[in-house]
Write a protein that holds these residues in place. Structure first.
Motif, PDB file in Angstrom:
ATOM      1  N   THR A 158      10.590-154.280 -15.230  1.00  0.00           N
ATOM      2  CA  THR A 158       9.679-153.345 -15.877  1.00  0.00           C
ATOM      3  C   THR A 158      10.354-152.011 -16.177  1.00  0.00           C
ATOM      4  O   THR A 158       9.884-151.264 -17.033  1.00  0.00           O
ATOM      5  N   ARG A 159      11.466-151.726 -15.479  1.00  0.00           N
ATOM      6  CA  ARG A 159      12.184-150.472 -15.745  1.00  0.00           C
ATOM      7  C   ARG A 159      13.562-150.537 -15.109  1.00  0.00           C
ATOM      8  O   ARG A 159      13.715-151.064 -14.010  1.00  0.00           O
ATOM      9  N   ILE A 160      14.554-149.989 -15.830  1.00  0.00           N
ATOM     10  CA  ILE A 160      15.902-149.814 -15.284  1.00  0.00           C
ATOM     11  C   ILE A 160      16.136-148.317 -15.160  1.00  0.00           C
ATOM     12  O   ILE A 160      16.362-147.614 -16.154  1.00  0.00           O
ATOM     13  N   GLY A 161      16.037-147.798 -13.944  1.00  0.00           N
ATOM     14  CA  GLY A 161      16.219-146.368 -13.717  1.00  0.00           C
ATOM     15  C   GLY A 161      17.633-146.044 -13.301  1.00  0.00           C
ATOM     16  O   GLY A 161      18.509-146.908 -13.226  1.00  0.00           O
ATOM     17  N   LEU A 162      17.871-144.771 -13.018  1.00  0.00           N
ATOM     18  CA  LEU A 162      19.211-144.342 -12.611  1.00  0.00           C
ATOM     19  C   LEU A 162      19.534-144.769 -11.189  1.00  0.00           C
ATOM     20  O   LEU A 162      20.696-145.003 -10.861  1.00  0.00           O
ATOM     21  N   TYR A 164      17.118-147.035  -9.182  1.00  0.00           N
ATOM     22  CA  TYR A 164      16.499-148.307  -8.854  1.00  0.00           C
ATOM     23  C   TYR A 164      16.124-149.065 -10.129  1.00  0.00           C
ATOM     24  O   TYR A 164      15.825-148.465 -11.163  1.00  0.00           O
ATOM     25  N   THR A 165      16.152-150.400 -10.009  1.00  0.00           N
ATOM     26  CA  THR A 165      15.595-151.277 -11.036  1.00  0.00           C
ATOM     27  C   THR A 165      14.285-151.837 -10.489  1.00  0.00           C
ATOM     28  O   THR A 165      14.244-152.352  -9.368  1.00  0.00           O
ATOM     29  N   ILE A 166      13.225-151.730 -11.264  1.00  0.00           N
ATOM     30  CA  ILE A 166      11.893-152.097 -10.802  1.00  0.00           C
ATOM     31  C   ILE A 166      11.542-153.482 -11.339  1.00  0.00           C
ATOM     32  O   ILE A 166      11.646-153.732 -12.545  1.00  0.00           O
ATOM     33  N   LEU A 167      11.154-154.384 -10.429  1.00  0.00           N
ATOM     34  CA  LEU A 167      10.767-155.748 -10.777  1.00  0.00           C
ATOM     35  C   LEU A 167       9.282-155.950 -10.495  1.00  0.00           C
ATOM     36  O   LEU A 167       8.747-155.410  -9.530  1.00  0.00           O
ATOM     37  N   MET A 168       8.636-156.754 -11.335  1.00  0.00           N
ATOM     38  CA  MET A 168       7.257-157.164 -11.110  1.00  0.00           C
ATOM     39  C   MET A 168       7.250-158.663 -10.843  1.00  0.00           C
ATOM     40  O   MET A 168       7.656-159.458 -11.689  1.00  0.00           O
ATOM     41  N   THR A 169       6.823-159.067  -9.647  1.00  0.00           N
ATOM     42  CA  THR A 169       6.795-160.473  -9.281  1.00  0.00           C
ATOM     43  C   THR A 169       5.616-161.177  -9.950  1.00  0.00           C
ATOM     44  O   THR A 169       4.706-160.533 -10.493  1.00  0.00           O
ATOM     45  N   LEU A 170       5.618-162.504  -9.880  1.00  0.00           N
ATOM     46  CA  LEU A 170       4.553-163.279 -10.513  1.00  0.00           C
ATOM     47  C   LEU A 170       3.207-163.067  -9.834  1.00  0.00           C
ATOM     48  O   LEU A 170       2.161-163.277 -10.456  1.00  0.00           O
ATOM     49  N   ASP A 171       3.217-162.663  -8.556  1.00  0.00           N
ATOM     50  CA  ASP A 171       1.963-162.409  -7.862  1.00  0.00           C
ATOM     51  C   ASP A 171       1.590-160.928  -7.844  1.00  0.00           C
ATOM     52  O   ASP A 171       0.780-160.481  -7.034  1.00  0.00           O
ATOM     53  N   GLY A 172       2.200-160.149  -8.749  1.00  0.00           N
ATOM     54  CA  GLY A 172       1.779-158.763  -8.944  1.00  0.00           C
ATOM     55  C   GLY A 172       2.388-157.747  -8.003  1.00  0.00           C
ATOM     56  O   GLY A 172       1.906-156.606  -7.942  1.00  0.00           O
ATOM     57  N   LYS A 173       3.444-158.092  -7.285  1.00  0.00           N
ATOM     58  CA  LYS A 173       4.102-157.143  -6.398  1.00  0.00           C
ATOM     59  C   LYS A 173       5.209-156.397  -7.137  1.00  0.00           C
ATOM     60  O   LYS A 173       5.872-156.964  -8.005  1.00  0.00           O
TER      61      LYS A 173
END
Length: 294
Positions: A158-162, A164-173
């Motif tokens: 969902t985002r590649i920051g300086l 951290y890279t943010i992931l959204m799992t299939l169960d909404g985490k």
């Protein structure tokens, strides 16, 4: 002139002082060139600062337009503009310091000592920052890709920051993965090619018709959204203790992967039930041998 200078000196000193005109002229001759030189240096420094700022803005505009042309994201553009601005201001400072003949050696020593302490204290954050810059420059994955790293983190980006890279799992985490991990370890980009392979395994009884079971599975798969190339492959995967494993490989687009994977097993099961093909329970045959007495 001499009286005017005497009045000024007397008012400053608060006492009567005799001022020699020759001394005043000698002092003025010593100060005047330095004042002229100082004024010229101030003017040159002001022109350099004003012109340097305009030059930095112009370069930022050109680089930003080039990055937009190549569809760079906002973070990459911000890094590029910040880097150009920092380099430009440092260059202006060095030129101004050179104009005024400022001692840069002690200043560099102090700044270097502070920088070493900061690097040691923030080494983990700097590693994540360096990883973020590498990810933005090399782009091994993009927004929306589904990735899996060696530590078991997986999800859509969902985002590649300086940092951290943010992931959204299939169960909404939401998972915040440090960039240093993604640049140091292996990362699987599942969706980069735009297609995914589904592997289907269903066990049937040893008494069932194998050819019919394979034909039914292939027909069910062809009724789903799948890619013609590579073609569907249906074969006997393994011979278990209580079942024959009918296996299939077929490809779908990234968007169709999860809907097809969710429904395909149920549809094959229903088709097998209609055709009388049995999906057995785990079972064990026990044989008793009795000794015949004579």
């Amino acid at each position: 002139m001499n009286a005017f200078v005497e009045d000024i000196v007397n008012s400053v000193m608060g006492m009567e002082v005799d001022v020699n005109e020759q001394q005043v002229k000698s002092l003025f001759d010593q100060i005047a060139p330095n004042l002229v030189t100082l004024c010229l240096r101030i003017i040159v420094a002001a022109i350099l600062i004003i012109g340097g700022k305009k030059l930095i803005r112009w370069i930022e505009t050109i680089i930003d337009r080039a990055l937009l042309h190549y569809h760079a994201n906002d973070t990459m553009r911000a890094i590029a503009n910040g880097t150009i601005r920092t380099i430009g201001y440092v260059a202006i400072f060095l030129y101004v310091a050179k104009i005024f003949h400022l001692p840069l050696g002690p200043m560099f020593t102090l700044v270097g000592s502070i920088a070493i302490g900061v690097v040691i204290a923030l080494k983990d954050y700097l590693a994540n920052l360096a990883g973020g810059v590498l990810l933005l420059c090399l782009t091994p994955f993009r927004y929306g890709d589904y990735i899996i790293d060696e530590h078991g983190h997986e999800g859509n980006i969902t985002r590649i920051g300086l940092l951290y890279t943010i992931l959204m799992t299939l169960d909404g985490k939401t998972i915040f993965v440090p960039n240093s991990l993604l640049t140091k370890d292996c990362v699987t980009n599942v969706t980069r090619e735009g297609k995914r392979r589904i592997e289907l395994e269903i066990g049937i009884s040893y008494g069932s018709d194998l050819k019919k079971a394979k034909q039914i599975m292939e027909q069910v798969i062809k009724g789903e959204n799948h890619l013609e190339d590579p073609p569907v492959q249906v074969f006997i995967g393994d011979l278990k203790d209580s079942a024959i494993i009918v296996k299939a490989f077929f490809w779908t687009t990234v968007d169709d992967y999860w809907p097809v994977l969710r429904d395909i097993k149920e549809k094959v099961k229903d088709a097998y039930d209609e055709a009388g093909i049995t999906i057995p329970f785990p079972q064990m045959d026990v044989h008793f041998h009795t000794k015949i007495e004579q």
